[in-house]
Design an enzyme around this catalytic site. Structure first.
Site, PDB file in Angstrom:
ATOM      1  N   PHE A  43       0.928  -1.139  -0.024  1.00 34.13           N
ATOM      2  CA  PHE A  43      -0.101   0.074   0.083  1.00 34.13           C
ATOM      3  C   PHE A  43       0.858   1.353   0.004  1.00 34.13           C
ATOM      4  O   PHE A  43       0.653   2.220  -0.873  1.00 34.13           O
ATOM      5  CB  PHE A  43      -0.978   0.091   1.452  1.00 34.13           C
ATOM      6  CG  PHE A  43      -1.567   1.135   1.612  1.00 34.13           C
ATOM      7  CD1 PHE A  43      -2.887   1.581   0.939  1.00 34.13           C
ATOM      8  CD2 PHE A  43      -1.284   2.084   2.678  1.00 34.13           C
ATOM      9  CE1 PHE A  43      -3.492   2.777   1.174  1.00 34.13           C
ATOM     10  CE2 PHE A  43      -1.893   3.338   2.851  1.00 34.13           C
ATOM     11  CZ  PHE A  43      -3.048   3.689   2.093  1.00 34.13           C
ATOM     12  N   TYR A  44       1.952   1.126   1.000  1.00 34.37           N
ATOM     13  CA  TYR A  44       2.761   2.455   1.037  1.00 34.37           C
ATOM     14  C   TYR A  44       3.603   2.717  -0.182  1.00 34.37           C
ATOM     15  O   TYR A  44       3.830   3.712  -0.523  1.00 34.37           O
ATOM     16  CB  TYR A  44       3.515   2.594   2.066  1.00 34.37           C
ATOM     17  CG  TYR A  44       2.813   2.595   3.276  1.00 34.37           C
ATOM     18  CD1 TYR A  44       2.080   3.741   3.741  1.00 34.37           C
ATOM     19  CD2 TYR A  44       2.752   1.448   4.446  1.00 34.37           C
ATOM     20  CE1 TYR A  44       1.441   4.018   4.711  1.00 34.37           C
ATOM     21  CE2 TYR A  44       1.784   1.681   5.710  1.00 34.37           C
ATOM     22  CZ  TYR A  44       1.150   2.720   5.852  1.00 34.37           C
ATOM     23  OH  TYR A  44       0.297   2.959   6.987  1.00 34.37           O
ATOM     24  N   GLU A  45       4.130   1.476  -0.863  1.00 34.87           N
ATOM     25  CA  GLU A  45       4.964   1.760  -1.944  1.00 34.87           C
ATOM     26  C   GLU A  45       3.978   2.225  -3.153  1.00 34.87           C
ATOM     27  O   GLU A  45       4.364   2.907  -4.152  1.00 34.87           O
ATOM     28  CB  GLU A  45       5.325   0.172  -2.281  1.00 34.87           C
ATOM     29  CG  GLU A  45       6.378  -0.196  -1.417  1.00 34.87           C
ATOM     30  CD  GLU A  45       6.625  -1.699  -1.920  1.00 34.87           C
ATOM     31  OE1 GLU A  45       8.100  -1.971  -1.540  1.00 34.87           O
ATOM     32  OE2 GLU A  45       6.163  -2.421  -2.150  1.00 34.87           O
TER      33      GLU A  45
ATOM     34  N   TYR B 102       2.282   4.567  -2.993  1.00 35.56           N
ATOM     35  CA  TYR B 102       2.081   6.222  -2.665  1.00 35.56           C
ATOM     36  C   TYR B 102       3.604   6.815  -2.653  1.00 35.56           C
ATOM     37  O   TYR B 102       3.647   7.801  -2.322  1.00 35.56           O
ATOM     38  CB  TYR B 102       1.416   6.677  -1.369  1.00 35.56           C
ATOM     39  CG  TYR B 102      -0.178   6.103  -1.703  1.00 35.56           C
ATOM     40  CD1 TYR B 102      -1.020   7.197  -2.245  1.00 35.56           C
ATOM     41  CD2 TYR B 102      -0.807   5.196  -1.310  1.00 35.56           C
ATOM     42  CE1 TYR B 102      -2.136   6.901  -2.499  1.00 35.56           C
ATOM     43  CE2 TYR B 102      -2.091   4.729  -1.478  1.00 35.56           C
ATOM     44  CZ  TYR B 102      -2.812   5.759  -2.102  1.00 35.56           C
ATOM     45  OH  TYR B 102      -4.072   5.469  -2.509  1.00 35.56           O
TER      46      TYR B 102
END
Length: 172
Positions: free
Chosen positions: A136-138, A140
């Site tokens: 998920f963070y990747e 963004y």
């Protein structure tokens, strides 16, 4: 419409359930204490004129050692790099599947960028709770530190992304 505010004792956290017990427990047992001792600031989403917490994130000051960073990110930095850590981010299961996780993240990132205008921070750091969160963070723009669940992004990149995107001050 969801309203973002600093966590306070008036907020109802007893019905919050994001599906991850560690995140539920942190909100219910530790968030207010961390806030009162100035070790983390927690911000919550509620519906307008309501006090039930539907989402939250916590931010804190942090330091990253340059030697643990990929060279392209650590280059030109001092040995200890000032940062903001996204200590927690969670959405109640009632809001899952609506694309609001990204909106919540942008809310947290915008608040961190704003803070970095007054207290310098070069990096944003997050320790993903699991592989799904890391992915998920990747999406963004965060880069994983090899061999860890820690992800980082330059504050300048976050600021540029926020300035290039539509306003994130209101959520719905």
């Amino acid at each position: 419409m969801y309203v973002a505010a600093a966590l306070s004792p008036r907020h109802r956290i007893d019905s919050f359930d994001c599906g991850k017990e560690e995140l539920n427990t942190w909100l219910s047992k530790h968030a207010l204490h961390a806030q009162s001792s100035s070790t983390a600031r927690t911000f919550v989403w509620t519906e307008a004129d309501q006090t039930d917490v539907l989402a939250y994130y916590s931010l804190a000051g942090h330091v990253v050692e340059r030697e643990v960073l990929p060279k392209k990110i650590g280059r030109g930095s001092p040995d200890q790099i000032p940062a903001v850590i996204l200590a927690r981010l969670a959405l109640d299961e009632r809001l899952h599947g609506r694309g609001l996780g990204g909106v919540l993240l942008v809310d947290a990132l915008a608040r961190a960028v704003e803070a970095s205008m007054n207290v310098a921070a070069r990096l944003m750091v997050v320790d993903a709770i699991d592989e799904s969160a890391a992915t998920f963070y990747e999406k963004y723009g965060f880069t994983r530190i090899p061999g860890t669940m820690r992800l980082i992004q330059k504050m300048s990149s976050i600021k540029a992304s926020i300035e290039d995107s539509p306003s994130s001050s209101e959520t719905s």
